[in-house]
Design a protein around this motif. Structure first.
Motif, PDB file in Angstrom:
ATOM      1  N   MET A  70       0.853  -1.619  -0.186  1.00  0.00           N
ATOM      2  CA  MET A  70       0.043   0.141   0.235  1.00  0.00           C
ATOM      3  C   MET A  70       0.508   0.899  -0.246  1.00  0.00           C
ATOM      4  O   MET A  70       2.295   1.621   0.126  1.00  0.00           O
ATOM      5  N   GLU A  71       0.381   2.197  -0.156  1.00  0.00           N
ATOM      6  CA  GLU A  71       0.750   3.428  -0.648  1.00  0.00           C
ATOM      7  C   GLU A  71       1.280   4.364   0.902  1.00  0.00           C
ATOM      8  O   GLU A  71       0.175   4.499   1.725  1.00  0.00           O
ATOM      9  N   TYR A  72       2.114   5.195   1.445  1.00  0.00           N
ATOM     10  CA  TYR A  72       2.258   6.304   2.358  1.00  0.00           C
ATOM     11  C   TYR A  72       1.997   7.147   2.605  1.00  0.00           C
ATOM     12  O   TYR A  72       1.919   7.690   1.055  1.00  0.00           O
ATOM     13  N   LYS A  73       0.836   7.594   2.993  1.00  0.00           N
ATOM     14  CA  LYS A  73       0.410   8.581   3.243  1.00  0.00           C
ATOM     15  C   LYS A  73       0.716   9.781   3.961  1.00  0.00           C
ATOM     16  O   LYS A  73       0.594   9.470   5.555  1.00  0.00           O
ATOM     17  N   ASP A  74       1.250  10.772   3.540  1.00  0.00           N
ATOM     18  CA  ASP A  74       1.834  12.070   4.298  1.00  0.00           C
ATOM     19  C   ASP A  74       0.779  12.868   4.412  1.00  0.00           C
ATOM     20  O   ASP A  74      -0.115  13.590   3.833  1.00  0.00           O
ATOM     21  N   TYR A  75       0.536  12.555   5.947  1.00  0.00           N
ATOM     22  CA  TYR A  75      -0.447  13.366   6.277  1.00  0.00           C
ATOM     23  C   TYR A  75      -0.846  15.042   6.856  1.00  0.00           C
ATOM     24  O   TYR A  75      -1.693  15.627   6.354  1.00  0.00           O
ATOM     25  N   TYR A  76       0.761  14.891   7.162  1.00  0.00           N
ATOM     26  CA  TYR A  76       1.451  16.906   6.961  1.00  0.00           C
ATOM     27  C   TYR A  76       1.193  16.997   5.538  1.00  0.00           C
ATOM     28  O   TYR A  76       0.323  18.337   4.962  1.00  0.00           O
ATOM     29  N   LYS A  77       1.466  16.127   4.206  1.00  0.00           N
ATOM     30  CA  LYS A  77       1.175  16.751   2.537  1.00  0.00           C
ATOM     31  C   LYS A  77       0.081  16.579   2.466  1.00  0.00           C
ATOM     32  O   LYS A  77      -0.213  18.330   2.106  1.00  0.00           O
ATOM     33  N   THR A  78      -0.767  16.162   2.727  1.00  0.00           N
ATOM     34  CA  THR A  78      -2.166  16.274   2.476  1.00  0.00           C
ATOM     35  C   THR A  78      -3.186  17.704   3.138  1.00  0.00           C
ATOM     36  O   THR A  78      -3.884  18.223   2.972  1.00  0.00           O
ATOM     37  N   LEU A  79      -3.182  17.965   4.521  1.00  0.00           N
ATOM     38  CA  LEU A  79      -2.754  18.888   5.037  1.00  0.00           C
ATOM     39  C   LEU A  79      -2.201  20.251   4.884  1.00  0.00           C
ATOM     40  O   LEU A  79      -2.705  21.662   4.717  1.00  0.00           O
ATOM     41  N   GLY A  80      -1.209  20.297   4.122  1.00  0.00           N
ATOM     42  CA  GLY A  80      -0.617  21.076   3.423  1.00  0.00           C
ATOM     43  C   GLY A  80       0.462  22.168   3.993  1.00  0.00           C
ATOM     44  O   GLY A  80       0.737  23.274   4.645  1.00  0.00           O
ATOM     45  N   VAL A  81       0.730  21.390   5.411  1.00  0.00           N
ATOM     46  CA  VAL A  81       1.865  21.799   6.841  1.00  0.00           C
ATOM     47  C   VAL A  81       2.592  21.241   6.872  1.00  0.00           C
ATOM     48  O   VAL A  81       2.639  20.001   6.541  1.00  0.00           O
ATOM     49  N   GLU A  82       3.415  21.855   7.631  1.00  0.00           N
ATOM     50  CA  GLU A  82       4.887  21.364   8.060  1.00  0.00           C
ATOM     51  C   GLU A  82       5.037  20.608   9.312  1.00  0.00           C
ATOM     52  O   GLU A  82       4.304  20.237   9.994  1.00  0.00           O
ATOM     53  N   ARG A  83       5.996  19.433   9.424  1.00  0.00           N
ATOM     54  CA  ARG A  83       5.942  18.263  10.354  1.00  0.00           C
ATOM     55  C   ARG A  83       6.424  19.151  11.563  1.00  0.00           C
ATOM     56  O   ARG A  83       5.466  18.165  12.896  1.00  0.00           O
ATOM     57  N   SER A  84       6.609  20.495  11.711  1.00  0.00           N
ATOM     58  CA  SER A  84       6.624  21.183  12.947  1.00  0.00           C
ATOM     59  C   SER A  84       5.204  21.712  13.429  1.00  0.00           C
ATOM     60  O   SER A  84       5.541  22.182  14.345  1.00  0.00           O
ATOM     61  N   ALA A  85       4.338  21.850  12.518  1.00  0.00           N
ATOM     62  CA  ALA A  85       2.986  23.079  12.867  1.00  0.00           C
ATOM     63  C   ALA A  85       2.406  22.463  14.222  1.00  0.00           C
ATOM     64  O   ALA A  85       2.255  21.920  14.732  1.00  0.00           O
ATOM     65  N   THR A  86       1.544  23.806  14.466  1.00  0.00           N
ATOM     66  CA  THR A  86       1.507  23.352  15.347  1.00  0.00           C
ATOM     67  C   THR A  86       0.148  22.905  16.149  1.00  0.00           C
ATOM     68  O   THR A  86      -0.836  22.667  14.784  1.00  0.00           O
ATOM     69  N   ALA A  87      -0.887  23.431  16.535  1.00  0.00           N
ATOM     70  CA  ALA A  87      -1.833  22.696  16.906  1.00  0.00           C
ATOM     71  C   ALA A  87      -3.092  23.452  16.279  1.00  0.00           C
ATOM     72  O   ALA A  87      -3.846  23.280  15.319  1.00  0.00           O
ATOM     73  N   ASP A  88      -2.721  24.830  16.270  1.00  0.00           N
ATOM     74  CA  ASP A  88      -4.125  25.723  15.438  1.00  0.00           C
ATOM     75  C   ASP A  88      -3.234  25.427  14.226  1.00  0.00           C
ATOM     76  O   ASP A  88      -4.023  26.119  13.347  1.00  0.00           O
ATOM     77  N   GLU A  89      -1.874  26.077  13.863  1.00  0.00           N
ATOM     78  CA  GLU A  89      -2.220  26.026  12.632  1.00  0.00           C
ATOM     79  C   GLU A  89      -2.267  24.383  11.751  1.00  0.00           C
ATOM     80  O   GLU A  89      -3.134  24.689  10.678  1.00  0.00           O
ATOM     81  N   ILE A  90      -2.428  23.211  11.988  1.00  0.00           N
ATOM     82  CA  ILE A  90      -3.260  21.794  12.018  1.00  0.00           C
ATOM     83  C   ILE A  90      -4.961  22.272  11.864  1.00  0.00           C
ATOM     84  O   ILE A  90      -5.259  21.967  10.638  1.00  0.00           O
ATOM     85  N   ARG A  91      -5.395  22.608  12.985  1.00  0.00           N
ATOM     86  CA  ARG A  91      -7.033  22.870  12.672  1.00  0.00           C
ATOM     87  C   ARG A  91      -7.052  24.096  11.664  1.00  0.00           C
ATOM     88  O   ARG A  91      -8.417  23.568  10.959  1.00  0.00           O
ATOM     89  N   ALA A  92      -6.408  25.188  11.826  1.00  0.00           N
ATOM     90  CA  ALA A  92      -6.576  26.048  10.943  1.00  0.00           C
ATOM     91  C   ALA A  92      -6.733  25.099   9.366  1.00  0.00           C
ATOM     92  O   ALA A  92      -7.198  25.489   8.325  1.00  0.00           O
ATOM     93  N   ALA A  93      -5.695  24.808   8.729  1.00  0.00           N
ATOM     94  CA  ALA A  93      -5.488  23.999   7.479  1.00  0.00           C
ATOM     95  C   ALA A  93      -6.258  23.012   7.201  1.00  0.00           C
ATOM     96  O   ALA A  93      -6.923  23.252   6.138  1.00  0.00           O
ATOM     97  N   TYR A  94      -7.232  22.693   8.332  1.00  0.00           N
ATOM     98  CA  TYR A  94      -7.982  21.529   8.068  1.00  0.00           C
ATOM     99  C   TYR A  94      -9.275  21.859   7.756  1.00  0.00           C
ATOM    100  O   TYR A  94      -9.951  21.336   7.054  1.00  0.00           O
ATOM    101  N   ARG A  95      -9.353  23.515   8.446  1.00  0.00           N
ATOM    102  CA  ARG A  95     -10.745  24.154   8.197  1.00  0.00           C
ATOM    103  C   ARG A  95     -11.125  24.625   6.896  1.00  0.00           C
ATOM    104  O   ARG A  95     -11.743  24.866   6.394  1.00  0.00           O
ATOM    105  N   LYS A  96      -9.887  25.254   6.757  1.00  0.00           N
ATOM    106  CA  LYS A  96      -9.650  25.652   5.376  1.00  0.00           C
ATOM    107  C   LYS A  96     -10.228  24.901   4.260  1.00  0.00           C
ATOM    108  O   LYS A  96     -11.208  25.277   2.696  1.00  0.00           O
ATOM    109  N   LEU A  97      -9.463  23.598   3.969  1.00  0.00           N
ATOM    110  CA  LEU A  97      -9.628  22.232   3.276  1.00  0.00           C
ATOM    111  C   LEU A  97     -10.840  22.086   3.079  1.00  0.00           C
ATOM    112  O   LEU A  97     -11.238  21.633   2.061  1.00  0.00           O
ATOM    113  N   ALA A  98     -11.577  21.290   4.587  1.00  0.00           N
ATOM    114  CA  ALA A  98     -12.766  20.430   4.790  1.00  0.00           C
ATOM    115  C   ALA A  98     -13.768  21.540   4.088  1.00  0.00           C
ATOM    116  O   ALA A  98     -15.149  21.457   2.626  1.00  0.00           O
ATOM    117  N   ARG A  99     -13.681  23.638   3.860  1.00  0.00           N
ATOM    118  CA  ARG A  99     -14.866  23.870   3.222  1.00  0.00           C
ATOM    119  C   ARG A  99     -14.788  23.891   2.108  1.00  0.00           C
ATOM    120  O   ARG A  99     -15.279  24.333   1.156  1.00  0.00           O
TER     121      ARG A  99
END
Length: 314
Positions: free
Chosen positions: A1-30
């Protein structure tokens, strides 16, 4: 199976904060929400974004995912390392998927387990990961469906509306955001406002219907209105003012020798969806009343001088 880079999916760095992850998710979900998105792959992308957020939003799940290291690349063949046991064998609990439909990927299941699967025969149960053979899942409440009546202006500009819902537990009032450009038949999803279950509440889906409008008829993205014109405007041609759905006005040129029923298009003056709809004008020739001596005289003069017979080709 293929490895999934969840950071790349959300467009954030691996060092992203929880707030940055949440903001990226909300933008893409919309952006990719299937009820409103026009992207051809909206549903698949919405699921991918939801799965990535399901892992990265929680510190323990994210730590377990990060244990795989940063050497795996998107699309690379993946197998969990021998003896892989994320989080020490317990404490993880998930919904059945980003949409509550059990639609996590094989990659996700291989790391965290899923219904009827996992490591060491444990699978998923109410108390956590890998703790016995009971795979009974806390079920999420059912989604509920109803309709909402909105005005055309709500779609033209976007709006907030309050709705009242009655249930066995009483009446409740909810505030609904009406997206700009929404069409009849599309649905607005209110997360967590559906039926309540052991695993949380379902969603409330509101199907949009338009209230009748005094000027415009709605057909998908397009709007239609009748445009009254005088006989001389239709015969000689004219430029007339037309009220547009967005509240502005436009100068519209009526071609000479126009007939009743002629359809004219104003491009992208319909609903402001993506793509924007058009506004169609249907010419309607309105005759002045012969209710004064002068008006009667003019009609008599036309009947003699024009020698016009509207049934000549009948």
């Amino acid at each position: 199976m293929e490895y999934k880079d969840y950071y790349k999916t959300l467009g954030v760095e691996r060092s992203a904060t929880a707030d940055e992850i949440r903001a990226a998710y909300r933008k893409l979900a919309r952006k990719y929400h299937p009820d409103v998105s026009k992207e051809h792959n909206a549903e698949a992308r919405f699921k991918e974004v939801g799965e990535a957020y399901e892992v990265l939003k929680d510190a323990e799940k994210r730590e377990a995912y990060d244990q795989l290291g940063s050497n795996w690349k998107q699309g690379q063949d993946f197998r969990p390392p021998p003896g892989w046991n994320p989080g020490g064998g317990g404490g993880f609990e998930f919904r059945t998927g980003p949409g509550g439909q059990g639609d996590f990927s094989d990659f996700f299941s291989s790391i965290f387990g899923n219904m009827g699967g996992g490591f060491g025969g444990g699978g998923f149960n109410q108390t956590g990961f890998g703790q016995g053979t009971n795979t009974r899942q806390q079920s999420r409440g059912q989604d509920q469906h109803t309709k909402i009546q909105i005005d055309l202006e709500d779609s033209m500009h976007g709006a907030k509306r309050s709705i009242s819902l009655r249930s066995a537990s009483g009446e409740r009032t909810l505030t609904v955001n009406i997206p700009k450009g929404i069409k009849a038949g599309q649905k607005i999803r209110l997360n967590g406002q559906g039926q309540t279950g052991l695993g949380g509440a379902g969603d409330l889906l509101l199907e949009v219907e338009f209230n009748p409008h005094r000027l415009y008829k709605v057909d998908g993205n397009d709007l239609t209105m009748n445009l009254p014109v005088a006989p001389w405007e239709a015969a000689l041609g004219a430029t007339v003012k037309v009220s547009l759905p967005d509240g502005t006005q436009a100068d519209v040129k009526i071609p000479a020798n126009s007939r009743s029923g002629r359809k004219m298009r104003l491009k992208e003056k319909g609903l402001p969806s993506k793509p924007a709809g058009d506004l169609y004008l249907i010419l309607e020739i309105v005759l002045p009343a012969a209710d004064t001596p002068r008006a009667k005289e003019l009609y008599e003069q036309m009947s003699k001088e024009l020698a016009f017979n509207p049934r000549a080709n009948g």
